[in-house]
Motif scaffolding. Structure first.
Motif, PDB file in Angstrom:
ATOM      1  N   VAL A   1      41.633  39.527  32.057  1.00 35.35           N
ATOM      2  CA  VAL A   1      40.179  39.357  32.011  1.00 35.35           C
ATOM      3  C   VAL A   1      39.807  38.775  30.653  1.00 35.35           C
ATOM      4  O   VAL A   1      39.999  39.410  29.613  1.00 35.35           O
ATOM      5  CB  VAL A   1      39.438  40.685  32.247  1.00 35.35           C
ATOM      6  CG1 VAL A   1      37.929  40.465  32.189  1.00 35.35           C
ATOM      7  CG2 VAL A   1      39.831  41.280  33.598  1.00 35.35           C
TER       8      VAL A   1
ATOM      9  N   TYR B   1      31.809  39.770  43.182  1.00 36.16           N
ATOM     10  CA  TYR B   1      30.489  40.323  42.858  1.00 36.16           C
ATOM     11  C   TYR B   1      29.587  40.378  44.073  1.00 36.16           C
ATOM     12  O   TYR B   1      28.654  41.182  44.120  1.00 36.16           O
ATOM     13  CB  TYR B   1      29.885  39.554  41.675  1.00 36.16           C
ATOM     14  CG  TYR B   1      30.705  39.808  40.427  1.00 36.16           C
ATOM     15  CD1 TYR B   1      30.566  40.984  39.705  1.00 36.16           C
ATOM     16  CD2 TYR B   1      31.686  38.909  40.033  1.00 36.16           C
ATOM     17  CE1 TYR B   1      31.345  41.253  38.596  1.00 36.16           C
ATOM     18  CE2 TYR B   1      32.487  39.161  38.922  1.00 36.16           C
ATOM     19  CZ  TYR B   1      32.307  40.340  38.204  1.00 36.16           C
ATOM     20  OH  TYR B   1      33.106  40.607  37.126  1.00 36.16           O
TER      21      TYR B   1
ATOM     22  N   GLU C   1      36.918  45.304  39.369  1.00 35.73           N
ATOM     23  CA  GLU C   1      37.339  43.970  39.810  1.00 35.73           C
ATOM     24  C   GLU C   1      38.815  43.951  40.194  1.00 35.73           C
ATOM     25  O   GLU C   1      39.194  43.390  41.232  1.00 35.73           O
ATOM     26  CB  GLU C   1      37.071  42.943  38.700  1.00 35.73           C
ATOM     27  CG  GLU C   1      35.604  42.613  38.487  1.00 35.73           C
ATOM     28  CD  GLU C   1      34.928  43.459  37.418  1.00 35.73           C
ATOM     29  OE1 GLU C   1      33.908  43.035  36.870  1.00 35.73           O
ATOM     30  OE2 GLU C   1      35.432  44.585  37.146  1.00 35.73           O
TER      31      GLU C   1
ATOM     32  N   TRP D   1      26.874  42.723  35.332  1.00 35.42           N
ATOM     33  CA  TRP D   1      27.076  43.958  34.566  1.00 35.42           C
ATOM     34  C   TRP D   1      25.817  44.358  33.803  1.00 35.42           C
ATOM     35  O   TRP D   1      25.535  45.553  33.652  1.00 35.42           O
ATOM     36  CB  TRP D   1      28.280  43.828  33.637  1.00 35.42           C
ATOM     37  CG  TRP D   1      29.561  44.039  34.399  1.00 35.42           C
ATOM     38  CD1 TRP D   1      30.452  43.099  34.804  1.00 35.42           C
ATOM     39  CD2 TRP D   1      30.048  45.295  34.895  1.00 35.42           C
ATOM     40  NE1 TRP D   1      31.471  43.688  35.520  1.00 35.42           N
ATOM     41  CE2 TRP D   1      31.254  45.028  35.589  1.00 35.42           C
ATOM     42  CE3 TRP D   1      29.600  46.605  34.826  1.00 35.42           C
ATOM     43  CZ2 TRP D   1      32.004  46.042  36.200  1.00 35.42           C
ATOM     44  CZ3 TRP D   1      30.346  47.610  35.426  1.00 35.42           C
ATOM     45  CH2 TRP D   1      31.530  47.324  36.099  1.00 35.42           C
TER      46      TRP D   1
ATOM     47  N   GLN E   1      25.293  47.960  35.124  1.00 36.27           N
ATOM     48  CA  GLN E   1      26.177  48.781  34.285  1.00 36.27           C
ATOM     49  C   GLN E   1      25.894  50.276  34.441  1.00 36.27           C
ATOM     50  O   GLN E   1      26.810  51.077  34.642  1.00 36.27           O
ATOM     51  CB  GLN E   1      26.016  48.385  32.814  1.00 36.27           C
ATOM     52  CG  GLN E   1      26.804  49.258  31.830  1.00 36.27           C
ATOM     53  CD  GLN E   1      28.264  48.896  31.741  1.00 36.27           C
ATOM     54  OE1 GLN E   1      28.599  47.723  31.766  1.00 36.27           O
ATOM     55  NE2 GLN E   1      29.129  49.876  31.633  1.00 36.27           N
TER      56      GLN E   1
ATOM     57  N   ASN F   1      34.406  38.393  33.431  1.00 35.99           N
ATOM     58  CA  ASN F   1      33.388  39.317  33.934  1.00 35.99           C
ATOM     59  C   ASN F   1      32.043  38.611  34.091  1.00 35.99           C
ATOM     60  O   ASN F   1      31.648  37.821  33.241  1.00 35.99           O
ATOM     61  CB  ASN F   1      33.210  40.500  32.987  1.00 35.99           C
ATOM     62  CG  ASN F   1      34.333  41.516  33.077  1.00 35.99           C
ATOM     63  OD1 ASN F   1      34.870  41.941  32.067  1.00 35.99           O
ATOM     64  ND2 ASN F   1      34.701  41.931  34.277  1.00 35.99           N
ATOM     65  N   ASN F   2      31.364  38.905  35.184  1.00 30.92           N
ATOM     66  CA  ASN F   2      30.029  38.367  35.402  1.00 30.92           C
ATOM     67  C   ASN F   2      29.045  39.175  34.543  1.00 30.92           C
ATOM     68  O   ASN F   2      28.652  40.293  34.898  1.00 30.92           O
ATOM     69  CB  ASN F   2      29.667  38.478  36.892  1.00 30.92           C
ATOM     70  CG  ASN F   2      28.346  37.830  37.213  1.00 30.92           C
ATOM     71  OD1 ASN F   2      27.369  37.986  36.494  1.00 30.92           O
ATOM     72  ND2 ASN F   2      28.302  37.107  38.323  1.00 30.92           N
TER      73      ASN F   2
ATOM     74  N   LYS G   1      34.186  48.720  34.207  1.00 29.47           N
ATOM     75  CA  LYS G   1      34.327  47.280  34.015  1.00 29.47           C
ATOM     76  C   LYS G   1      35.803  46.907  33.973  1.00 29.47           C
ATOM     77  O   LYS G   1      36.611  47.585  33.331  1.00 29.47           O
ATOM     78  CB  LYS G   1      33.621  46.848  32.724  1.00 29.47           C
ATOM     79  CG  LYS G   1      33.445  45.337  32.581  1.00 29.47           C
ATOM     80  CD  LYS G   1      32.698  44.980  31.309  1.00 29.47           C
ATOM     81  CE  LYS G   1      31.263  45.425  31.333  1.00 29.47           C
ATOM     82  NZ  LYS G   1      30.510  44.983  30.143  1.00 29.47           N
ATOM     83  N   LYS G   2      36.151  45.855  34.624  1.00 30.23           N
ATOM     84  CA  LYS G   2      37.508  45.343  34.804  1.00 30.23           C
ATOM     85  C   LYS G   2      38.260  46.121  35.867  1.00 30.23           C
ATOM     86  O   LYS G   2      38.891  45.526  36.747  1.00 30.23           O
ATOM     87  CB  LYS G   2      38.314  45.314  33.507  1.00 30.23           C
ATOM     88  CG  LYS G   2      37.676  44.547  32.363  1.00 30.23           C
ATOM     89  CD  LYS G   2      38.528  44.605  31.119  1.00 30.23           C
ATOM     90  CE  LYS G   2      37.880  43.853  29.963  1.00 30.23           C
ATOM     91  NZ  LYS G   2      36.725  44.562  29.408  1.00 30.23           N
TER      92      LYS G   2
ATOM     93  N   ASP H   1      37.642  37.632  27.564  1.00 25.10           N
ATOM     94  CA  ASP H   1      36.428  37.940  26.820  1.00 25.10           C
ATOM     95  C   ASP H   1      36.293  36.896  25.730  1.00 25.10           C
ATOM     96  O   ASP H   1      37.300  36.465  25.140  1.00 25.10           O
ATOM     97  CB  ASP H   1      36.495  39.342  26.198  1.00 25.10           C
ATOM     98  CG  ASP H   1      36.249  40.432  27.217  1.00 25.10           C
ATOM     99  OD1 ASP H   1      35.151  40.431  27.793  1.00 25.10           O
ATOM    100  OD2 ASP H   1      37.143  41.262  27.436  1.00 25.10           O
TER     101      ASP H   1
ATOM    102  N   LEU I   1      40.282  36.252  35.163  1.00 23.87           N
ATOM    103  CA  LEU I   1      38.917  36.625  35.509  1.00 23.87           C
ATOM    104  C   LEU I   1      38.023  36.496  34.285  1.00 23.87           C
ATOM    105  O   LEU I   1      38.481  36.634  33.145  1.00 23.87           O
ATOM    106  CB  LEU I   1      38.854  38.078  35.990  1.00 23.87           C
ATOM    107  CG  LEU I   1      39.484  38.441  37.329  1.00 23.87           C
ATOM    108  CD1 LEU I   1      39.374  39.943  37.545  1.00 23.87           C
ATOM    109  CD2 LEU I   1      38.804  37.698  38.463  1.00 23.87           C
TER     110      LEU I   1
END
Length: 365
Positions: A263, A193, A179, A348, A352, A343-344, A175-176, A265, A341
């Motif tokens: 990114v 994505y 991307e 995920w 994942q 995260n979608n 993750k990250k 969060d 960004l």
């Protein structure tokens, strides 16, 4: 004593008794973050409403499992829970958190904006009440002789070993990293994505990461990159923006921020399902206060996480202890958030396990 006299005495006594405290169990993460919540939210709320009593629980990392257990037992003992975005989505999907109409429950922005407009992209779930934005981004050494007078100005400097030689630090997770790799392999942000969904999409990202793999130190805990940077063991590395703030401003190390394509969060509140009407009403009253424009700006006095409301950003002032202006250190500051960004979470959630398996196999090669 006559009954009438006894009743009068009891009545008089009742009038002199203090009001029963309104206990509210609030679940968070402990440490400096929880302290920032106490100073910005619960302490001023208790001054305004003396009957309010916050009981803190530091179990946010186990929120999903514990709320499941409470739900099964039919005994929900938590009133308000601080969670990160993915857990908020999961709790909502499982019916363990209530849906909240933010325009009905929360205060409008001080600039007159509706909560929906003010919170914008941080409204990631119908059950999620946004609070702060933190980010994973890059820090770099400012004293690398091999770089001459050049310095990293965009994300793709991470992949440019010729201009910026030296060790990198990346999180040991797909993750990250997937991307970021695709962005620096020429994929547009809006197509990330779609590409990852294609056959060979994850492999394309791993191939880009392969170009720097020999120079990567992999980290698992957020404290590792700041220490690696401070010790000069890496020249550039990813970690949480609050960790980099500490190494730059508190430790005064020769490190600077690279905000490009940080990114985001999101962290915020969920209200557990299963509360009585009275408890739910009390929680909503507190949350309305704790997430208003001024309160979210106040939290930034104590920690370098950006307020989730746009209307709060202009009110961000100085750090309560360091005395420095905090706006330049906020991930949500317009200067820092020119390219970012999110995260979608749906992608995920669905991919994942497969992405992790491919990533771990690539690491082992």
């Amino acid at each position: 004593m006559k009954l009438t006299t006894l009743a009068a005495a009891l009545s008089a006594t009742a009038l002199t008794l203090p009001a029963v405290a309104e206990d509210m169990t609030i679940v968070s993460w402990g440490g400096a973050y929880q302290s920032s919540q106490q100073k910005a939210y619960t302490e001023p709320y208790a001054e305004m409403k003396p009957d309010f009593n916050a009981i803190w629980d530091e179990s946010s990392g186990e929120a999903v499992a514990k709320l499941r257990a409470m739900d099964e037992a039919g005994n929900v003992t938590w009133d308000l829970v601080d969670v990160e975005g993915p857990d908020a989505v999961r709790l909502c999907d499982e019916g363990l958190a209530i849906e909240v109409d933010v325009d009905e429950v929360l205060a409008p922005g001080d600039d007159g904006s509706s909560p929906t407009d003010d919170f914008g992209p941080s409204l990631i779930s119908e059950c999620f009440i946004p609070q702060i934005v933190f980010s994973t981004t890059f820090g770099y050494r400012t004293d690398v002789e091999a770089w001459g007078d050049k310095k990293p100005e965009d994300l793709c400097a991470v992949f440019d070993l010729e201009t910026f030689p030296g060790k990198r630090a990346l999180q040991k997770s797909p993750k990250k990293n997937l991307e970021w790799a695709l962005l620096c392999d020429g994929v547009e942000k809006d197509a990330l994505y779609d590409v990852l969904d294609e056959d060979g999409g994850v492999e394309r990202a791993l191939a880009k990461l392969d170009t720097i793999k020999d120079e990567v130190v992999w980290w698992s805990a957020g404290a590792e990159t700041p220490q690696l940077l401070a010790d000069g063991e890496v020249v550039i590395g990813s970690t949480y923006n609050g960790r980099l703030f500490s190494v730059i401003e508190e430790q005064d190390q020769p490190v600077a921020m690279l905000w490009d394509y940080q990114v985001f969060d999101f962290d915020g509140w969920v209200i557990p399902a299963g509360l009585t009407e009275e408890r739910e009403a009390a929680v909503k009253e507190f949350v309305k206060y704790a997430t208003d424009t001024q309160r979210l700006a106040d939290q930034a006095k104590y920690i370098s996480y950006g307020p989730a409301r746009a209307s709060s950003q202009p009110l961000v002032g100085k750090h309560a202890e360091l005395g420095i202006e905090m706006a330049p250190h906020m991930p949500t500051n317009p200067e820092n958030a020119q390219r970012f960004l999110v995260n979608n979470l749906d992608w995920w959630a669905d991919n994942q396990d497969d992405a992790e398996a491919k990533f771990q196999a690539w690491l082992a090669q």
